[in-house]
Design a protein around this motif. Structure first.
Motif, short mmCIF file in Angstrom:
data_model
loop_
_atom_site.label_atom_id
_atom_site.label_comp_id
_atom_site.label_asym_id
_atom_site.label_seq_id
_atom_site.Cartn_x
_atom_site.Cartn_y
_atom_site.Cartn_z
N ALA A 46 0.84 -1.20 0.00
CA ALA A 46 0.00 0.00 0.00
C ALA A 46 0.87 1.25 0.00
CB ALA A 46 -0.92 0.00 1.22
N LEU A 47 1.94 1.22 0.78
CA LEU A 47 2.86 2.35 0.82
C LEU A 47 3.53 2.55 -0.54
CD1 LEU A 47 4.10 4.49 2.67
CD2 LEU A 47 5.87 2.85 3.26
N ALA A 53 1.84 7.00 -6.57
CA ALA A 53 0.88 8.07 -6.86
C ALA A 53 1.51 9.44 -6.62
CB ALA A 53 -0.37 7.90 -6.00
N LEU A 54 2.25 9.56 -5.52
CA LEU A 54 2.92 10.83 -5.24
C LEU A 54 3.96 11.16 -6.30
CD1 LEU A 54 3.44 10.73 -1.37
CD2 LEU A 54 1.98 12.28 -2.68
N ARG A 55 4.64 10.13 -6.80
CA ARG A 55 5.63 10.37 -7.85
C ARG A 55 4.94 10.87 -9.11
NH1 ARG A 55 9.56 6.72 -11.31
NH2 ARG A 55 10.97 8.38 -11.87
N ILE A 57 2.15 12.54 -9.22
CA ILE A 57 1.72 13.92 -8.96
C ILE A 57 2.89 14.88 -9.08
CG2 ILE A 57 0.87 15.47 -7.15
CD1 ILE A 57 -0.87 13.11 -6.19
N THR A 58 4.03 14.52 -8.48
CA THR A 58 5.18 15.42 -8.55
C THR A 58 5.71 15.54 -9.97
OG1 THR A 58 6.65 13.60 -7.90
CG2 THR A 58 5.89 15.07 -6.16
N THR A 59 5.63 14.46 -10.74
CA THR A 59 6.05 14.53 -12.14
C THR A 59 5.13 15.48 -12.91
OG1 THR A 59 6.90 12.28 -12.03
CG2 THR A 59 6.48 13.17 -14.22
N GLY A 60 3.83 15.40 -12.63
CA GLY A 60 2.88 16.32 -13.27
C GLY A 60 3.12 17.76 -12.88
N ILE A 61 3.41 18.00 -11.60
CA ILE A 61 3.69 19.35 -11.13
C ILE A 61 4.96 19.88 -11.81
CG2 ILE A 61 4.43 20.70 -9.12
CD1 ILE A 61 2.51 18.98 -7.45
N HIS A 62 5.98 19.01 -11.91
CA HIS A 62 7.23 19.42 -12.55
C HIS A 62 6.98 19.82 -14.00
CE1 HIS A 62 11.48 19.57 -13.46
NE2 HIS A 62 11.28 18.75 -14.48
N GLY A 63 6.20 19.02 -14.71
CA GLY A 63 5.89 19.34 -16.11
C GLY A 63 5.14 20.65 -16.23
#
Length: 125
Positions: A46-47, A53-55, A57-63
């Motif tokens: 689960a972790l 999922a966090l990765r 999201i952060t990849t999307g934010i970076h883009g």
């Protein structure tokens, strides 16, 4: 290991019932350890999903940040061109306003534009 302990207990003065009880405790602790290990594995899975999922999201934010950065760079370049055009226009207006005859012409053109604007507003009612 339990068989070795069964043979030693009577030699050390313990009863066979005590030896059997200890074997049962070891079996229960073994089952509990397996259950805990399985639970830990589920928690780790689960972790791992959450980290994935966090990765994402952060990849999307970076883009998104990169695209916004490119947009701002392009805007700065465009604004530099606008600034040059405005400076050239201001210089031409300064030349025009320095001569009295041309200054009167600018005032008359401005007054005509204002008159047409107010006429437009009055006709819109």
């Amino acid at each position: 290991m339990a068989a070795v302990r069964d043979r030693r207990q009577p030699l050390l003065g313990g009863s066979a019932a005590t030896a059997t009880l200890e074997v049962q405790r070891e079996d229960h602790s073994h089952v509990d350890l397996e259950a805990l290990e399985a639970e830990n594995d589920r928690g780790i899975a689960a972790l791992g999903d959450r980290v994935g999922a966090l990765r994402g999201i952060t990849t999307g934010i970076h883009g998104e940040v990169e695209s916004q950065h490119r947009l701002l760079d392009n805007m700065a370049f465009s604004m530099g061109g606008v600034q040059l055009s405005l400076r050239a226009t201001a210089d031409k207006m300064t030349k025009v306003m320095s001569e009295p005859q041309k200054r009167r012409m600018v005032y008359m053109a401005g007054a005509a534009a204002m008159l047409l604007f107010f006429l437009y507003l009055w006709l819109q009612r």
